[in-house]
Design an enzyme around this catalytic site. Structure first.
Site: not given
Length: 265
Positions: A109, A150
């Site tokens: 992330y 992400d």
């Protein structure tokens, strides 16, 4: 040969979206799942619920923000690394690495970096540098590796509905894009773009200005394959139906399918 499906999904709050996650797992049955933005402390992570759904799980939580997890269908993923090397003072829960079903998976992330310029953008770039260094070691190992998550980077203007509306955003800055390209230059394969070279395909639609109904999206969730997996890539896509559910995350699950030998460990 058998097919291995690996997915990444920024759930934007695990406890708030647990029912959605379970519905998706039941319908799509991915073999490995990388989750981001759990916003859940370790003690509150719903491990038993996910195990009841058929998935072994490891997680690296954090109260209120960040947090990553790796799920493996029918087995317990073997943790390899918790956190990126290079900064012992970094307290953010943003990286988790495990072996499952014959591959090594890095769940990441990457920091958002807004507002930029400023300390948040500096942290984004510093974190990216650490990822690039670690990714080089992973790629050089020769093992089958997938870096999924992400990335908070829109690689090119094809990956966003309207770059002019976001030209000041950290996700589109030249420095962010340059870091992503340096990753690819190591030999990593952007699976979604490899399978859809000319398509405007998105993984994120924010909650403002009817971006989802208008398909005004961004592609920021990526699965990078080590070079040896390129020949095994059979499909890649986005489970858009999940984004259309009530109270959905602003991301949709993104996945790849790899042709693997029948026996996996």
């Amino acid at each position: 040969m058998t097919t291995l499906r690996i997915a990444t999904f920024n759930v934007n709050g695990l406890r708030a979206r647990l029912a959605i996650l379970l519905e998706w797992l039941q319908r799509e049955t991915p073999d490995i799942v990388c989750l981001q933005e759990l916003k859940t402390a370790d003690a509150q992570f719903p491990a038993d619920t996910l195990r009841d759904a058929g998935y072994g799980v490891i997680w690296h939580g954090q109260a209120a923000w960040n947090g990553v997890a790796i799920l493996a269908k029918g087995m317990q993923p073997l943790e390899v690394r918790r956190g990126l090397p290079g900064d012992a003072q970094d307290s953010h829960s943003r990286y988790l690495e495990a072996a499952a079903h014959g591959v090594i998976v890095g769940c990441l992330y990457l920091p958002n970096g807004n507002p930029q310029p400023g300390p948040k953008f500096d942290y984004k770039l510093a974190w990216f540098e650490r990822l690039i260094a670690h990714a080089a070691d992973l790629h050089a190992s020769g093992h089958p590796v997938v870096l999924a998550g992400d990335y908070n980077v829109v690689p090119t203007d094809l990956d966003i509905y309207n770059p002019r509306s976001w030209h000041k955003d950290a996700l589109l800055q030249p420095e962010s894009r340059a870091c992503y390209q340096r990753l690819l230059a190591q030999g990593w394969v952007d699976a979604l773009r490899e399978r859809h070279p000319d398509e405007a395909i998105y993984t994120f639609w924010d909650y403002f200005r009817e971006h989802w109904p208008r398909n005004a999206g961004l592609r920021i969730d990526h699965l990078l394959l080590s070079a040896g997996l390129k020949k095994r890539l059979r499909a890649a896509g986005v489970d858009r139906w999940v984004r259309d559910l009530p109270h959905a995350s602003d991301h949709a699950p993104t996945w790849v399918e790899l042709a693997m030998s029948a026996r996996r460990s």
